[in-house]
Every structure is written in structure tokens, then in C-alpha cells.
Design a protein around this motif. Structure first.
Motif, PDB file in Angstrom:
ATOM      1  N   THR A 195      -2.920  86.602 116.503  1.00 30.80           N
ATOM      2  CA  THR A 195      -3.563  85.315 116.772  1.00 30.80           C
ATOM      3  C   THR A 195      -2.939  84.152 116.013  1.00 30.80           C
ATOM      4  OG1 THR A 195      -5.178  85.614 114.987  1.00 30.80           O
ATOM      5  CG2 THR A 195      -5.753  86.501 117.165  1.00 30.80           C
ATOM      6  N   GLY A 196      -2.292  84.450 114.887  1.00 34.80           N
ATOM      7  CA  GLY A 196      -1.730  83.381 114.067  1.00 34.80           C
ATOM      8  C   GLY A 196      -2.749  82.698 113.190  1.00 34.80           C
ATOM      9  N   ARG A 225      -0.349  92.977 129.242  1.00 40.18           N
ATOM     10  CA  ARG A 225       0.146  94.311 128.877  1.00 40.18           C
ATOM     11  C   ARG A 225      -0.810  95.049 127.943  1.00 40.18           C
ATOM     12  NH1 ARG A 225       6.626  94.058 127.472  1.00 40.18           N
ATOM     13  NH2 ARG A 225       7.394  94.191 129.625  1.00 40.18           N
ATOM     14  N   SER A 226      -1.292  94.366 126.907  1.00 36.22           N
ATOM     15  CA  SER A 226      -2.147  95.028 125.919  1.00 36.22           C
ATOM     16  C   SER A 226      -3.475  95.439 126.532  1.00 36.22           C
ATOM     17  CB  SER A 226      -2.384  94.103 124.720  1.00 36.22           C
ATOM     18  OG  SER A 226      -3.108  92.938 125.101  1.00 36.22           O
ATOM     19  N   ALA A 267      -7.840  90.295 121.029  1.00 36.96           N
ATOM     20  CA  ALA A 267      -7.112  89.314 120.218  1.00 36.96           C
ATOM     21  C   ALA A 267      -6.025  88.626 121.029  1.00 36.96           C
ATOM     22  CB  ALA A 267      -6.502  90.005 118.994  1.00 36.96           C
ATOM     23  N   PHE A 268      -5.267  89.388 121.804  1.00 32.45           N
ATOM     24  CA  PHE A 268      -4.217  88.800 122.628  1.00 32.45           C
ATOM     25  C   PHE A 268      -4.802  87.864 123.691  1.00 32.45           C
ATOM     26  CE2 PHE A 268      -1.449  92.342 121.149  1.00 32.45           C
ATOM     27  CZ  PHE A 268      -0.307  91.612 120.857  1.00 32.45           C
ATOM     28  N   ASP A 277      -4.310  83.781 124.014  1.00 31.29           N
ATOM     29  CA  ASP A 277      -3.778  83.153 125.220  1.00 31.29           C
ATOM     30  C   ASP A 277      -4.772  82.169 125.819  1.00 31.29           C
ATOM     31  OD1 ASP A 277      -1.328  83.329 126.923  1.00 31.29           O
ATOM     32  OD2 ASP A 277      -2.807  83.756 128.481  1.00 31.29           O
ATOM     33  N   GLY A 278      -6.065  82.528 125.751  1.00 32.07           N
ATOM     34  CA  GLY A 278      -7.080  81.641 126.294  1.00 32.07           C
ATOM     35  C   GLY A 278      -7.186  80.340 125.519  1.00 32.07           C
TER      36      GLY A 278
END
Length: 418
Positions: free
Chosen positions: A143-144, A312-313, A340-341, A345-346
Motif C-alpha cells: 500500500t505504501g 492477479r492477487s 491490500a492490493f 488501486d481503488g
């Protein structure tokens, strides 16, 4: 506001867009969850309670982990793979008839030995804190944001894992490191994380499919080499005999699953749900195999067509929990990684319609599936990984199939608030 306008607004804003899922509300819920988790662990480990045996031993899953490490330190690692002897050992130490099996390979037993050098309750706490910290690092890499990572590691599934003293936070962290490595083109490091994940081999069934679909031979070879090195290290530490006893004991796990030695209501697999509904072993395994083939096809299709890791995840991790017949409620902790991915992205590009409400549904119910199954007779657990797989497939279709192939950003409607 008329009743019709209220219904329209509720559907559009509340359900379709999930506008009520603001940071203020999410932050408050996470704060309460974090406080509750901390107090719960203190109560379980330090205060006499119903989970404690007469001698104070906390009778949760970690008891078998600690004993496995202790037996390794004592020079008798093979005892944990002899059910009668391991059961007798547990009863003699706890004074209780509650026993736990240990169906993990010697590589995991080897990783448990440093914790076993500590007293039981201290080892329990250190194991949970260290593995959950690894998961937090993994979520931070995705997520950073440390705050977002901290929110993710206190969701109900992770709390459920912590109370059991289980290893799902560790396996979820490894999955996160693997996927981040692939996304950032750190293929060797991704393979090392995947190789370590063989401590729980049923969770890695679909990963080779994803690697072969993308012709990612560097990660494939790195994972294979890591697996061999880990196995060789365990042989050097324990001797080859422990592996022989491990393989001899392997059918016991299948037998326990078939006869309901592990309550089907506590399982999250399609097989477990079907058995609870009264369907026989052969038919349930056949349907489980059908679902597994479907998950395999989805992983192959998605990993061939896009490099979007949110897609993908979701399909890989959700599909992994659908393909294995032996998975328990705490394994839903793995869903933190695709969540989390998708959240990352959202927040960057906007959420799809109904996506935020779906994520809230999966996260909020991630520790409740045994209650639904055992007390209400509704084995809903497979719906959660299925929802995550559907979320990934929907993103693939609605965001422009294979955005990475065209180089053009896909159109995703919805707001960027969380």
C-alpha cells in the motif's frame, strides 16, 4: 426527502458507491479492533480463563507449535509425527484431554525452534507479534502507507489467527512478499518468499500455475531452490528419519478431515461446507476437485492476460483458498493481501461499483464463518474467497482486459475515498 428518494440515495450512495465507508468510520473501527485485540490477548495469556488448563497452559493451536519446537531442541523431533505419542505428551504437560495435531513438514518445525527456547506464554506472544509484524511490513510494501498497513493487520481474520496462535499471518506475509517481488521485478526474492511458503504446502498449489502462465522461470527456479535448501537444512538439523515419519503420518491428516476430526464447521473449504450439509466424502471431494479446476483456469487466464496485481492477487489468493480441501477459519487472514492490493488501486484510480461494500463484507465476516456454520447451520466460508476471486475477474473485465498490455488506463467508476 421522500421514501423513494431515500431508497434511491441509500442504494446509490450507501450500497453502490459505499460512501458511508469514510476514513473517520474506518479509523474508529480499526482503533476499537486494535484495543479489543490487545486486551483479548492479555486476558488470554495472563488471566485465568476457560482456555487455560489446570496448570495454566493456554490450550490453543500454538501449544502444538511450541511442543514441536521443544521436541526438536530435545533431539526427538520425530515424536510430533507419531500421533499416539504426541497426544500422550500433550496430556502429560497440560493435564487436559484437549490435544492438537501437527501436520506441518519438518521445515516449519525447524523455524519454530527459536521460539521454543522461551517459556510457553512468552513464546506464544513473541510468535504472534513477530509474524504479525511481518504481515504489517508486507502490507506496507503493497500500500505504501504504514497507517493503512496497521489497519489491515487488525481486521477480524488476523485477530482470529492471533487468538489461535496460528501461522496465517506468516503465510499471508510470505504471499505478500512473493506478489510484491513479482510486481517490482524482484523475481529471485519473490521465489525465496514462495519457497519458504512450502512450510504450509497446500497454500502454494496454484502459485506454480501462475508462474508457468507468465513464463516466470526465474521465480520458479528460485522457489524450487529455496524449497530444496530448506529441506536440506532440516535434514542437517534433524536427520532424514524425521521426514520418513512425516510422510508416514501424512494419511492421518486426510483421515481426520474425512471423519470430521476437525469440525467441518471450522473449515473454510468447499469440501468442509459440503460435508456439514450432509454430503458424503466422495461426492464432496469430486465437487471440491471441480471448484479447484475452475480456480486453476481462472489463475491461468488472469496471469496470462494482465499484469495488474490487484487482479492477479485477488484471483490467485482467493483461488488458493478455494482449491485446497483442508483450510481453517484463520487461513482467511490470507485475504488481507488481495484486499491490500485492491484498496491501493481503488484509492489511486477509483473503486468499481459495489466494490467497497464487497470488501467491507469480506473483511467484517472474516472471523465469523465458524459461528455461521456451527450455530446457524450456514457454511458460508467459501463465499469469502469466492467473492475476492469474482472481484478480481470483474476488475479484469471492467477495467479493460489486460490494461498492462495496452498501456492505457482502464475506466473505473466510483470515488477514491475509503
Amino acid at each position: 426527502m421522500t421514501a423513494r428518494n431515500f431508497r434511491t440515495t441509500f442504494w446509490q450512495k450507501g450500497i453502490r458507491e459505499g460512501a458511508w465507508l469514510t476514513w473517520d468510520r474506518i479509523g474508529f473501527a480499526c482503533l476499537c479492533s486494535g484495543i479489543g485485540l490487545s486486551l483479548g490477548l492479555v486476558w488470554m495469556l495472563l488471566v485465568p480463563n476457560s482456555f487455560g488448563a489446570a496448570n495454566g497452559t493456554v490450550l490453543m493451536d500454538y501449544f502444538s507449535f511450541w511442543l514441536a519446537g521443544r521436541q526438536a531442541l530435545a533431539g526427538a523431533p520425530e515424536l510430533v509425527y507419531i500421533p499416539a505419542e504426541f497426544s500422550a505428551l500433550q496430556k502429560s504437560l497440560s493435564g487436559s484431554d484437549t490435544i492438537f495435531g501437527f501436520f506441518y513438514p519438518p521445515t516449519f518445525q525447524m523455524l519454530l525452534t527459536p521460539f521454543a527456547a522461551l517459556p510457553y506464554k512468552a513464546a506464544f506472544a513473541v510468535f504472534i507479534l513477530s509474524t504479525t509484524a511481518l504481515l504489517c511490513v508486507s502490507c506496507r510494501l503493497i500500500t505504501g502507507k504504514w497507517l493503512l498497513a496497521a489497519c489491515l493487520i487488525i481486521i477480524p481474520a488476523c485477530a482470529n489467527n492471533a487468538f489461535h496462535g496460528q501461522n496465517a499471518a506468516l503465510t499471508a506475509a510470505l504471499y505478500g512478499f512473493f506478489l510484491v517481488g513479482v510486481e517490482r521485478q524482484r523475481m529471485i526474492l519473490a521465489g525465496i518468499a514462495l519457497g519458504i511458503l512450502t512450510i504450509k504446502p497446500q497454500l502454494g498449489i496454484l502459485a506454480p500455475v501462475a508462474l508457468i502462465a507468465t513464463l516466470n522461470w526465474r521465480t520458479f527456479l528460485s522457489a524450487s531452490a529455496t524449497t530444496v535448501v530448506l529441506a536440506a537444512a532440516s535434514v542437517l538439523c534433524f536427520g532424514v528419519g524425521v521426514w520418513q515419519v512425516f510422510w508416514q503420518q501424512a494419511p492421518v491428516a486426510s483421515a481426520m478431515m474425512e471423519i470430521g476430526g476437525v469440525e467441518w464447521g471450522k473449515m473454510i473449504s468447499v469440501y468442509g461446507s459440503l460435508r456439514q450439509l450432509g454430503i458424503g466424502h466422495a461426492v464432496a471431494m469430486g465437487l471440491q476437485a471441480g471448484v479447484g479446476i475452475g480456480a486453476l483456469v481462472c489463475v491461468w487466464r488472469v496471469w496470462r492476460r494482465t499484469e495488474d496485481m490487484a487482479v492477479r492477487s485477488a484471483v490467485l489468493v482467493g483461488g488458493t483458498l478455494l482449491v485446497t480441501p483442508f483450510a481453517l477459519s484463520y487461513d482467511l487472514t490470507l485475504l488481507i493481501i488481495p484486499c491490500a492490493f485492491v484498496i491501493r488501486d481503488g484509492l489511486r484510480n477509483g473503486f468499481l461499483p459495489f466494490e467497497k461494500i464487497l470488501l467491507a463484507f469480506v473483511i467484517s465476516l472474516s472471523a465469523s464463518t465458524p459461528a455461521f456454520a456451527i450455530f446457524l447451520g450456514f457454511p458460508m466460508a467459501p463465499l469469502l474467497p469466492l467473492a475476492i476471486v469474482w472481484l478480481g475477474l470483474r476488475r479484469l473485465d471492467l477495467s479493460g482486459e489486460g490494461r498492462a498490455q495496452t498501456g492505457e488506463p482502464g475506466h473505473i467508476s466510483g470515488t477514491a475515498s475509503a
